[in-house]
Scaffold this active site. Structure first.
Site, PDB file in Angstrom:
ATOM      1  CB  VAL A  80      -9.431   3.152  -5.565  1.00 49.55           C
ATOM      2  CG1 VAL A  80      -9.532   4.338  -4.642  1.00 49.55           C
ATOM      3  CG2 VAL A  80     -10.047   3.473  -6.909  1.00 49.55           C
ATOM      4  CB  CYS A  81      -6.885  -1.672  -6.884  1.00 47.79           C
ATOM      5  SG  CYS A  81      -6.252  -2.279  -5.318  1.00 47.79           S
ATOM      6  CB  ALA A  82     -10.592  -5.187  -6.630  1.00 46.80           C
TER       7      ALA A  82
END
Ligand SMILES: [Fe+2]
Length: 393
Positions: A80-82
């Site tokens: 996951v990332c922003a």
């Protein structure tokens, strides 16, 4: 096709799929590639067995070998990332090394915005629908009976409530906030504007507890013991000061005597609402004690189904994602409810107060109509998990 081949073809999952995997305990490892500050502010949380590791995206760019070494090869890895781009990039690096990696489509923002709608109770005279915002641990409810709908603690994204009510062919007749919330912006005033239904609040919560300024938005005031009808349900207001001075619980009674308590931040499943968010912990804790151990119990029986407005961990819910328990079960299993003298209770509470997020003072201003944030500001204020429960209770 073998399972391994099917898994290898999955490149991303969406927020709904993530929530299902977290509830069922299937997602056991998450690699979060945001920077350490953002990760420290909030992250995806699941059942206790979930392991989350933070290795920033730039580490993968600069030190690929060392970064990959932090990922257990045997696990299914959600990256996951922003937003999406960096997690997709990192998942591709891992896939090249035969790790079964995939990313969260839309990034962690879509997780923060996910609303989950489930029927919690269905009877022949009505039903209770739970509307959760899992990333924040927020719970709200729609109670529908004979074409009438009551909304309890509705959250900011109001369309979810209108969709549930419209799908049932019902009409919103009551909008009940249990109290002036500190952790999230209420959808109550906006829903009142859109539906014409009254927005109810206790008058004590129409005063900002720190600024001492009166609310500027329209509301209909509640009093202790007041009753309403929602279809075949009778609703009684039980004043429950302590978390806020105007906190109330709503006791819904069905035509055959079943009782359902919407407790707001009164009783949680493993804890209870902290009494310090008005800045007066020492003064409000004995008041909370009276509410919890004297005022409320006389209205309940062991079969009363209690619905709180928050959870702290997914483990509090059942496998179907419903967060409720009987009052009898809570008295046995919620340590916060175990019998204590007022002095013991006060000492216990004052030694377990968690971090006070500074934005909670501003959110209460929003909920009193004193300030009107734009969408970006509202999202920023609501970032992360609620911290409404006493810690370690
Ligand atoms: Fe609260």
């Amino acid at each position: 096709m073998a399972l391994a081949e099917i898994k290898a073809k999955i490149t991303s999952i969406n927020a709904e799929e993530l929530y299902a995997a977290l509830l069922e305990g299937r997602q056991r490892f998450i690699l979060d590639v945001r920077n350490a500050d953002d990760f420290g502010r909030w992250k995806v949380e699941g059942r206790a067995a979930l392991q989350t590791v933070n290795v920033p995206y730039f580490d993968f760019i600069e030190e690929e070998e060392a970064s990959v070494a932090q990922v257990p090869a045997a696990e299914d890895v959600l990256v996951v990332c922003a937003k999406e781009g960096s997690s997709e990039f990192v998942a591709d690096i891992l896939k090249e090394r035969d790790v079964n990696a995939y990313h969260l489509g839309g990034g962690i923002v879509t997780w923060g915005d996910l609303y989950d709608v489930r029927a919690a109770v269905v009877t022949d005279y009505g039903r209770i629908v739970q509307i959760a915002r899992p990333a924040r641990g927020d719970l709200s409810f729609v109670v529908i009976s004979d074409g009438e709908a009551a909304l309890i603690d509705p959250l900011r994204h109001v369309q979810h409530y209108l969709d549930v009510v419209n799908a049932a062919g019902a009409k919103v007749t009551h909008i009940f906030d249990t109290h002036a919330h500190a952790d999230h912006i209420s959808g109550g005033p906006e829903l009142a504007r859109l539906t014409g239904a009254p927005y109810f609040m206790h008058p004590y919560d129409a005063i900002h507890p720190i600024d001492m300024l009166p609310a500027t938005l329209p509301y209909t005031y509640l009093s202790d013991g007041q009753t309403f009808r929602v279809g075949q349900f009778t609703v009684k207001v039980i004043w429950y000061p302590g978390h806020t001075l105007g906190q109330v619980n709503y006791l819904f009674t069905g035509p055959t005597g079943e009782t359902f308590l919407f407790s707001g931040d009164g009783i949680f499943l493993r804890s209870f609402g902290r009494p310090d968010l008005g800045g007066q912990a020492a003064a409000w804790t004995p008041i909370l004690y009276e509410s919890m151990f004297a005022r409320l119990p006389r209205h309940l029986n062991d079969d009363t189904l209690v619905f709180p407005s928050h959870f702290s961990t997914l483990d509090e819910g059942d496998a179907g994602g419903i967060f409720t328990a009987t009052y009898g079960w809570l008295k046995q299993n919620n340590d916060g409810l175990k019998p204590r003298s007022k002095a013991e209770f006060t000492a216990f509470v004052l030694s377990h107060l968690p971090f006070f997020p500074p934005e909670y003072v501003e959110i209460k201003r929003v909920n009193a109509g004193l300030v009107q944030p734009d969408e970006d500001k509202a999202s920023e204020l609501e970032l992360g998990k609620n911290i409404c429960a006493l810690s370690g209770a």
